[in-house]
Each structure stands twice: as structure tokens, then as C-alpha cells.
Write an enzyme that holds these catalytic residues in place. Structure first.
Site, short mmCIF file in Angstrom:
data_model
loop_
_atom_site.label_atom_id
_atom_site.label_comp_id
_atom_site.label_asym_id
_atom_site.label_seq_id
_atom_site.Cartn_x
_atom_site.Cartn_y
_atom_site.Cartn_z
N TYR A 12 0.83 -1.21 0.00
CA TYR A 12 0.00 0.00 0.00
C TYR A 12 0.87 1.26 0.00
CZ TYR A 12 -3.91 3.11 0.99
OH TYR A 12 -4.85 4.10 0.90
N PHE A 31 -5.93 21.00 -24.57
CA PHE A 31 -6.59 19.72 -24.82
C PHE A 31 -7.99 19.74 -24.20
CE2 PHE A 31 -7.33 15.18 -23.77
CZ PHE A 31 -7.34 14.71 -25.07
N ASP A 32 -8.90 18.92 -24.72
CA ASP A 32 -10.31 19.03 -24.27
C ASP A 32 -10.51 18.78 -22.78
OD1 ASP A 32 -9.76 16.38 -24.82
OD2 ASP A 32 -11.72 15.91 -25.64
N ASP A 36 1.66 20.06 -20.25
CA ASP A 36 0.72 18.96 -20.45
C ASP A 36 1.46 17.99 -21.38
OD1 ASP A 36 -1.35 17.28 -21.03
OD2 ASP A 36 -2.68 18.79 -21.88
N ALA A 73 1.53 14.60 -22.47
CA ALA A 73 1.19 13.29 -23.03
C ALA A 73 2.16 12.81 -24.11
CB ALA A 73 -0.24 13.33 -23.58
N LYS A 112 -0.19 7.69 -23.53
CA LYS A 112 0.41 8.08 -24.80
C LYS A 112 1.88 7.66 -24.80
CE LYS A 112 -3.51 10.52 -24.84
NZ LYS A 112 -3.85 11.56 -23.90
N HIS A 123 -18.80 15.52 -26.93
CA HIS A 123 -18.46 14.64 -28.04
C HIS A 123 -18.45 13.16 -27.66
CE1 HIS A 123 -14.81 15.72 -25.94
NE2 HIS A 123 -14.22 14.66 -26.41
C1 LIG Z 1 -4.87 12.37 -23.42
C2 LIG Z 1 -4.51 13.70 -23.04
C3 LIG Z 1 -4.91 14.23 -21.79
C4 LIG Z 1 -5.82 13.49 -20.83
O1 LIG Z 1 -5.31 12.27 -20.47
P1 LIG Z 1 -6.21 10.98 -20.16
O2 LIG Z 1 -5.20 9.96 -19.79
O3 LIG Z 1 -6.97 10.66 -21.40
O4 LIG Z 1 -7.11 11.32 -19.04
C5 LIG Z 1 -4.50 15.51 -21.48
N1 LIG Z 1 -3.76 16.23 -22.35
C6 LIG Z 1 -3.37 15.75 -23.53
C7 LIG Z 1 -2.54 16.59 -24.45
C8 LIG Z 1 -3.74 14.49 -23.92
O5 LIG Z 1 -3.38 14.03 -25.12
#
Ligand SMILES: *Cc1c(COP(=O)(O)O)cnc(C)c1O
Length: 458
Positions: free
Chosen positions: A72, A124-125, A215, A217, A258, A450
């Protein structure tokens, strides 16, 4: 003769996929209310919906899973992940989360307040969702070149420093908790940000007294583009480039689905100890204790190994060349696309593809569904549906570009699959004049519509 390029891995395990008939697909699409997110995956032959969590793990990742420490607190899996994050990004502290948006939720709970302004490069969304959910505003500062679909610019993800400085001048700096730099810039086409730009954004943020959060990814794909496109980086390794990139950040959110090549996972990296300590409270509430945060030990092991593999040049070259292989073929068919090609996906220019469809009828959504009907290939709309409504006026926001994204999962499909995808799209392109009308919305949720929106044909 010169030897051709070939993949930097071979295949050890396979998963069958099934083709379907056009009649079957018509039925399935109708049942899904013309939203490709509502389709069963088995109804898809080649799935390019997303490159998120859809990659193939390596034999080394699978074997690392067997060594997962499920304690844990203070598990060795956590400590290994901490060491690799320190080695790659230079951050002493991190919090594991179950995915990228969870990292945003934890960090933004600490930093984003009602009425705040968060500038960035085409957020990003989920990032935008987490900002707007807190009644704050995302301000797009991407360079104008990003909105010209075919104009060549090696770093279309760059931030416009004038736009950014105008934001700093217009609002009190206490209202700007940080600048978010998305690497690569997904929303504007998987386009990279240059090292020069990262450096300048950081300097500007420091001059005005705010933070920079990456951010992250697709940070490794971004580093590949810096190595192959930016003066002075040709002889550096990807890992060296990544280290320098993150010297211009105060923290990071990461979707490990990613570039860490795992099916689920994420984390937050911190420069400031205090920020880590304060964010830990939210992590414990929303995700889990600070040494696992929603991940099992085995998953942290796979993620750690994935971070190391995802930052190898040979792997990145295989990946990014496969994306370009698809793009080059579509180009010979004359299909309108965004160029240069992104790192993880090809983006079709839907407005040019289907100029006869009015924007009120969701042009890119229409194109994505036509591609599915043609060959069972699932892509995703990056257009009005994704841009959603203005939170204040509730009017549709019409983005400058209506796109369909063909995201390529990592290490999953072969180039024959890419040939099939290219032919599918070429067929739709050939009969494009027969496509007359788009869709109207039957039902939609209040935010991030979406994913669950339901449509009807016109
Ligand atoms: C995928 C993504 C996110 C969100 O990540 P999740 O693992 O899908 O929650 C945030 N920012 C970018 C640029 C992404 O491609």
C-alpha cells in the site's frame, strides 16, 4: 542498394480483428446514433479513434509487471517510477494518478480558482474541461500559422509570445495561476513546440511572475521533432532533449496512455516541494495514497519501463515514420490534410474535403462516419462537436479548422493496415460530391459532449 527503413521491433503476440460488410456497418452506426464513441470495438476493423491507452506493450513491460510491488505504501514500484521521473524530467517529487485528466483534476484543484485565466497552446479538451468546470477561462495563444492547414512551419505547436504577453498585461498576474504548454499540441494537429519557444515562454512567465506547466502526453514525440527539425539538437539523445525541455517547466501533468505506452496511468511532476505537499491532499482524496494514486504496483512498473522505451530514438522513428507513411499515401490521392504531419496522427481537413456541408451540420463528424461506413475504419472528429458550446452563451463554438483525426496506436498496426486505411479514405474522397447533408443533435450533455452526444441524419 541502400537498405530501406523497417520497424525497430518484431511481433510476439497477435490479436484477431474482423472485417464487416457495409450493410452491417450502416445498422451499427444507426444504433450508435452516429457517434463513433458509441460503437462496439468489435464492429471496427481498424481503430484509429485514439492513440490513448491503445498501444502494444513490449515483452520488457509485460515482464516488469510480474515484479510489481503491491504494498500500500512505499512500494518499490513507486520508488522506481520516482527515480525514472527524476532522471528523465528532473523533478524530485511526483504523484501517481490513474490517468492524465486525473492529474489535471488534482493539480487544478490546487491551482485554478473561479475567474482565473489559463493561457496555453490550444488546450486539450479535458484540460479545458477542468479549467471551465472551475469557472476559469482557457485563452489560446497558439501561433497563427497553426490555423493555416498546409503552411509549412516546423513547430506549429508554438505559443505566440505577443499573444501570451497581452494576456499577462490584460489580467492581474494573481489571476493567472500558470501557463499550460501542451506537448505535442494535440488539438492543433499533433504539432510540436520548439525548444526555443519553451525557453522563451518560460522566461516570459518568470518575468511576469507565474508558472509554466507542461501537459506532457506526447513529450517524447515532441523531443523527436526537436532532434530532427531544430538547429543544434541533431547530435543529442532524446533523453537529453527531454531533460532540457523540462528545465523550462515548473511542473507537468502526464497521461501515460500516450508516450509511456501503457493502457492506463498518469502522474504529476513537481518542481516545488510545497506544491507537491498541498496537491497530495487532493491526490489522497481523489486518486489514492501518494505512493500509488490509483495505480497498482505492476502498472507503475510497466509505466516506468514504458517511459524508458518511449524515449528511445529507434522506437520514435518507427512510430513517426509510420504516421508519415499513411500521410504520404493520402497525399498521392489528393486528400486535403494538415501539414506537416503530426507525430501521432494524420488530420484530414474536413472543410476542404466536404465543402458542400454547412458548419451547422457538423462537417467533420460527417466525414468520420463516412470513413467508418466505407471501410470499418474508426477515426475521431476534432471540430465543432469537440469545441463544444461557449460556457456563457451556450452557442456552438465553430473552430477555424474542422478536422478528422486518424490517430495511430503505438506498435499495433502494420503498414498494410495503413494501406487499407488510405484506400478507404481515397474511396470516400472519390465519392465526396454524393455526400449532401450532415447531422443534427438529438441529445447532448452539458460538458465534453463529443463522448456521448446522440445525432440524427438530415
Ligand atoms: C490524453 C490527453 C490528456 C488526458 O489524459 P487521459 O489519460 O486521457 O485522461 C491531457 N492532455 C493531452 C494533451 C492528452 O493528449
Amino acid at each position: 542498394m541502400e537498405l530501406p527503413f523497417a520497424e525497430s521491433y518484431k511481433i510476439k503476440m497477435v490479436e484477431p480483428i474482423r472485417r464487416s460488410t457495409r450493410e452491417e456497418r450502416e445498422e451499427w452506426l444507426k444504433e450508435a446514433y452516429y457517434n463513433l464513441f458509441n460503437l462496439r470495438a468489435e464492429y471496427v476493423y481498424i481503430d484509429l479513434l485514439t492513440d490513448s491507452g491503445t498501444g502494444a506493450m513490449s515483452d520488457r513491460q509485460w515482464s516488469a509487471m510480474m515484479l510489481g510491488d503491491e504494498s500500500y505504501a512505499g512500494a518499490s514500484s513507486y520508488l522506481k517510477m520516482k527515480a525514472v521521473i527524476k532522471e528523465l524530467f528532473g523533478f524530485n517529487d511526483f504523484l501517481p494518478t490513474h490517468q492524465g485528466r486525473a492529474a489535471e483534476n488534482v493539480l487544478f484543484s490546487l491551482l485554478v480558482k473561479n475567474g482565473d485565466i489559463v493561457p496555453g497552446n490550444s488546450h486539450f479538451d479535458t484540460t479545458k474541461g477542468h479549467i471551465e468546470f472551475r469557472h476559469a477561462h482557457a485563452v489560446d495563444c497558439t501561433i497563427d500559422e497553426a490555423f493555416h492547414p498546409t503552411e509549412f512551419h516546423p513547430f506549429k505547436g508554438n505559443l505566440d509570445l505577443n499573444k501570451l504577453e497581452n494576456v499577462f498585461k490584460k489580467y492581474p498576474i494573481e489571476k493567472i495561476p500558470f501557463v499550460v504548454v501542451t506537448l505535442t499540441c494535440n488539438t492543433s494537429g499533433g504539432q510540436p513546440v520548439s525548444m526555443q519557444n519553451l525557453k522563451e515562454v518560460y522566461a516570459l512567465a518568470k518575468k511576469y511572475g507565474t508558472r509554466v506547466i507542461f501537459d506532457s502526453a506526447r513529450f517524447a514525440e515532441n523531443a523527436y521533432f526537436i532532434k530532427t527539425r531544430e538547429e543544434g539538437y541533431q547530435d543529442k539523445t532524446i533523453k537529453e532533449i527531454v531533460k532540457e525541455m523540462y528545465s523550462y517547466a515548473d511542473g507537468m501533468t502526464m497521461s501515460s496512455k500516450k508516450d509511456a505506452i501503457v493502457n492506463m496511468g498518469g502522474f504529476i511532476g513537481f518542481r516545488e516541494r510545497k506544491m507537491y505537499e498541498e496537491a497530495s491532499v487532493y491526490n489522497i482524496m481523489f486518486e489514492g495514497f501518494v505512493t500509488y494514486g490509483g495505480m497498482s504496483g505492476r502498472d507503475m512498473n510497466a509505466l516506468t519501463q514504458g517511459l524508458l522505451e518511449g524515449t528511445e530514438f529507434d522506437y520514435l522513428e518507427t512510430r513517426i515514420k509510420q504516421v508519415a507513411y499513411l500521410g504520404d499515401q493520402l497525399k498521392t490521392y489528393g486528400v486535403p490534410m494538415l501539414e506537416p504531419f503530426g507525430g501521432h496522427a494524420i488530420f484530414l481537413n474536413a472543410k476542404e474535403f466536404l465543402p458542400q456541408i454547412p458548419k451547422e451540420e457538423y462537417i467533420a463528424q460527417k466525414l468520420a462516419t463516412e470513413i467508418y461506413l466505407e471501410g470499418g475504419v474508426r477515426a475521431v472528429e476534432i471540430g465543432t462537436m469537440l469545441a463544444d458550446r461557449d460556457p456563457d452563451t451556450r452557442e456552438n463554438r465553430y473552430p477555424e479548422l474542422e478536422m478528422v483525426r486518424l490517430a495511430i496506436p503505438r506498435r499495433v498496426y502494420t503498414n498494410s493496415h495503413m494501406d487499407y486505411v488510405a484506400a478507404t479514405i481515397a474511396n470516400v474522397f472519390e465519392r465526396r460530391n454524393e455526400i449532401k447533408r450532415g447531422y443534427k443533435i438529438l441529445r447532448e450533455p452539458p460538458i465534453m459532449r463529443h463522448f456521448t452526444v446522440e445525432l440524427e441524419t438530415l
